[in-house]
Design an enzyme around this catalytic site. Structure first.
Site, PDB file in Angstrom:
ATOM      1  N   GLN A  17       0.817  -1.206   0.000  1.00  0.00           N
ATOM      2  CA  GLN A  17       0.000   0.000   0.000  1.00  0.00           C
ATOM      3  C   GLN A  17       0.852   1.258   0.000  1.00  0.00           C
ATOM      4  OE1 GLN A  17      -2.645  -2.005   3.412  1.00  0.00           O
ATOM      5  NE2 GLN A  17      -3.491  -0.055   2.774  1.00  0.00           N
ATOM      6  N   HIS A  18       0.230   2.390  -0.308  1.00  0.00           N
ATOM      7  CA  HIS A  18       0.729   3.753  -0.043  1.00  0.00           C
ATOM      8  C   HIS A  18       1.844   4.248  -0.959  1.00  0.00           C
ATOM      9  CE1 HIS A  18      -1.416   2.788   3.624  1.00  0.00           C
ATOM     10  NE2 HIS A  18      -0.445   2.094   4.138  1.00  0.00           N
ATOM     11  N   ASP A  72      -2.477  -4.897  -0.281  1.00  0.00           N
ATOM     12  CA  ASP A  72      -2.098  -6.268   0.064  1.00  0.00           C
ATOM     13  C   ASP A  72      -2.816  -6.801   1.293  1.00  0.00           C
ATOM     14  OD1 ASP A  72       1.241  -5.604   1.441  1.00  0.00           O
ATOM     15  OD2 ASP A  72      -0.674  -4.617   1.762  1.00  0.00           O
TER      16      ASP A  72
HETATM   17  O1  LIG Z   1       1.848  -0.036   4.928  1.00  0.00           O
HETATM   18  C1  LIG Z   1       1.293  -1.112   5.059  1.00  0.00           C
HETATM   19  C2  LIG Z   1      -0.123  -1.168   5.531  1.00  0.00           C
HETATM   20  O2  LIG Z   1      -0.611   0.119   5.918  1.00  0.00           O
HETATM   21  C3  LIG Z   1       2.049  -2.366   4.739  1.00  0.00           C
HETATM   22  O3  LIG Z   1       1.331  -3.513   5.133  1.00  0.00           O
HETATM   23  C4  LIG Z   1       2.377  -2.433   3.273  1.00  0.00           C
HETATM   24  O4  LIG Z   1       1.161  -2.664   2.565  1.00  0.00           O
HETATM   25  C5  LIG Z   1       3.451  -3.446   2.954  1.00  0.00           C
HETATM   26  O5  LIG Z   1       3.036  -4.717   3.207  1.00  0.00           O
HETATM   27  P1  LIG Z   1       4.049  -5.995   3.196  1.00  0.00           P
HETATM   28  O6  LIG Z   1       5.028  -5.814   2.079  1.00  0.00           O
HETATM   29  O7  LIG Z   1       4.727  -6.017   4.531  1.00  0.00           O
HETATM   30  O8  LIG Z   1       3.160  -7.166   2.977  1.00  0.00           O
END
Ligand SMILES: O=C(CO)[C@@H](O)[C@H](O)COP(=O)(O)O
Ligand SMILES: Nc1ncnc2c1ncn2[C@@H]1O[C@H](COP(=O)(O)OP(=O)(O)O)[C@@H](O)[C@H]1O
Length: 463
Positions: free
Chosen positions: A69-70, A223
């Protein structure tokens, strides 16, 4: 047999699953690594997708991408990437998060408008950083999207003007409202200084385009929302995902609104909501200590499990990369209680207990928002650790359920693809086998951890 493909384009790697659309049976899979770091050229994600999906994607009648995300993917007037994407775990925009919060209504106003109290992870703060620190790149920027949006656009052969996103990933930007289901343009302007073209928010089961080989392309998702869809989370279920990030999340019928910022008020991939606590430090805490100890995964687990609960008095504050929740972006890890009697086993166990204690804080924050877990499911790369599995129940103070080993983010994306292909109102009901239930007796380690966490809070201001 109708096949669908689900993609998980997360921080460290891309995983692709080829799945039978009616039953959810996994037919084949692929994986490819991403470059290390907190910024990444999106082309590297595309190359990883081609590598992980080789021989798989073209067999699918539908595909969906779930992504980290983000991340800020800034594009110019020719739809070209302006600079490498700043990722969710990049903390350079922490000053911008603080400035935007103070200048525009405070944490409560941002939480009411966007479901979020700004942190460096969120896209809006990265846009503010771009405007302040790279004005030449900001001047070229015409549109902005998220990692999963950009990959979906590439799969469709679409232009940025035709790009789409979904509710869950939009809810992680800081300029979209889960409450209204619409963008909040004034929040984007406060962050970047002017408006930008944004991807359309597609319906959860919409077919947004076609691939070069004619497969339907579903909207994709963030994700964690993908993992929730892959697990089929229901009321009272809370997932603890131990990947690069540590996330604690569940599905809710109402949006969260937490002015403390501990619980992010995200949307999910089915039209409901995904309250979530995210830490910057999870699997890589164990990676770091495994490297320091010079052991592999199995040897690390054996070491940790050979030490007694409490790690001989060693306590790790696991904020190795700074920390997002609690908001301590300049923090570092702290190891307390070292004596001449400390052992390598104590060190290994302290890493596990410290990392899990931070997730226990997440469970407590969720409960404070009325999301008490009646079932805790443990997923993500580090959930494969025998030490994590056996120590988690004692640290969490509740039983823990381990679903069958699978890439649940990619599985959720595949389920979304099957849902879009079916045209039905609800996603297909897939069964994934029984979970393994682990029990433990509550231990005092979280108290040791809480003391260390609270005592060091004043240290960050001087770093
Ligand atoms: O920033 C967040 C949720 O707000 C993280 O969960 C990212 O989405 C990355 O996820 P992973 O790579 O650790 O699965
Ligand atoms: N058996 C294991 N024990 C501990 N950590 C593990 C194990 N297997 C994988 N990992 C860790 O899991 C992480 C990858 O998890 P994953 O969920 O794929 O991450 P992300 O989704 O953030 O890319 C890596 O840091 C890796 O070292």
């Amino acid at each position: 047999m109708t096949l669908v493909a689900g993609v998980d384009s997360s921080t460290q790697s891309t995983k692709v699953l080829l799945v039978e659309a009616e039953t959810g049976e996994i037919v084949d899979s692929g994986r490819a690594s991403h470059p290390d770091g907190t910024e990444c050229p999106p082309e590297a994600w595309w190359e990883a997708l081609q590598e992980a999906g080789a021989g798989l994607l073209e067999r699918a009648d539908a595909v969906a991408v779930a992504g980290q995300q983000h991340g800020m993917v800034a594009l110019d007037a020719d739809d070209q990437v302006v600079r490498p994407a700043l990722l969710w775990n990049d903390t350079r925009s922490a000053p911008q998060a603080e400035r935007l919060t103070d200048a525009h209504g405070g944490p409560g106003a941002w939480a009411a408008d966007t479901g979020l109290v700004l942190a460096a992870s969120f896209t809006a703060t990265k846009l503010a950083w771009l405007a302040e620190h790279e004005p030449e790149h900001a001047a070229k920027t015409v549109s902005v999207m998220l990692p999963h949006d950009w990959l979906t656009m590439r799969l469709r052969g679409a232009t940025a003007a035709e790009a789409t996103t979904d509710r869950s990933d939009a809810s992680g930007t800081g300029y979209w409202s889960p409450r209204t289901g619409a963008y909040v343009p004034e929040r984007l302007v406060q962050a970047f200084g002017r408006e930008l073209a944004l991807p359309r928010v597609a319906a959860p089961n919409e077919t947004v385009g076609r691939t070069a080989w004619g497969a339907a392309v579903a909207p994709g998702t963030g994700d964690n929302a993908g993992a929730a869809l892959g697990l089929g989370l229901g009321p009272g279920d809370v997932a603890v995902s131990l990947g690069t990030s540590g996330t604690v999340f569940g599905v809710s019928e109402v949006p969260a609104n937490d002015p403390s910022g501990l619980v992010a008020g995200f949307a999910d991939a089915t039209g409901r909501y995904l309250p979530l606590v995210c830490t910057l430090n999870a699997a890589r805490v164990l990676d770091t200590f495994r490297t320091l100890l010079g052991v592999d995964h199995a040897e690390f687990d054996a070491l940790a499990l050979s030490a007694a609960p409490g790690s001989g008095g060693l306590t790790l504050l696991p904020y190795l990369d700074g920390e997002r929740t609690p908001a301590r972006p300049s923090a570092t890890g702290v190891l307390s209680g070292i004596t001449t009697g400390a052992t390598r086993a104590d060190l290994a166990r302290a890493a596990v207990e410290g990392m899990l204690s931070a997730q226990a804080d997440g469970l407590a924050a969720m409960a404070a928002q009325g999301l008490e877990a009646s079932r805790v499911l443990l997923i993500g790369g580090a959930a494969a650790s025998e030490a994590v599995r056996r120590i988690a129940p004692a640290v969490f103070g509740v039983d823990v359920e381990i679903p069958p080993a699978a890439e649940y983010v990619a599985l959720g994306a595949a389920r979304q693809a099957a849902w879009a292909l079916s045209g039905r109102e609800h996603p297909p009901q897939w069964q994934h086998g029984d979970t393994e239930r682990l029990t433990g007796t509550a231990s005092a380690v979280t108290r040791q951890y809480a003391t260390l966490r609270n005592e060091t809070a004043s240290w960050d201001k001087h770093q």
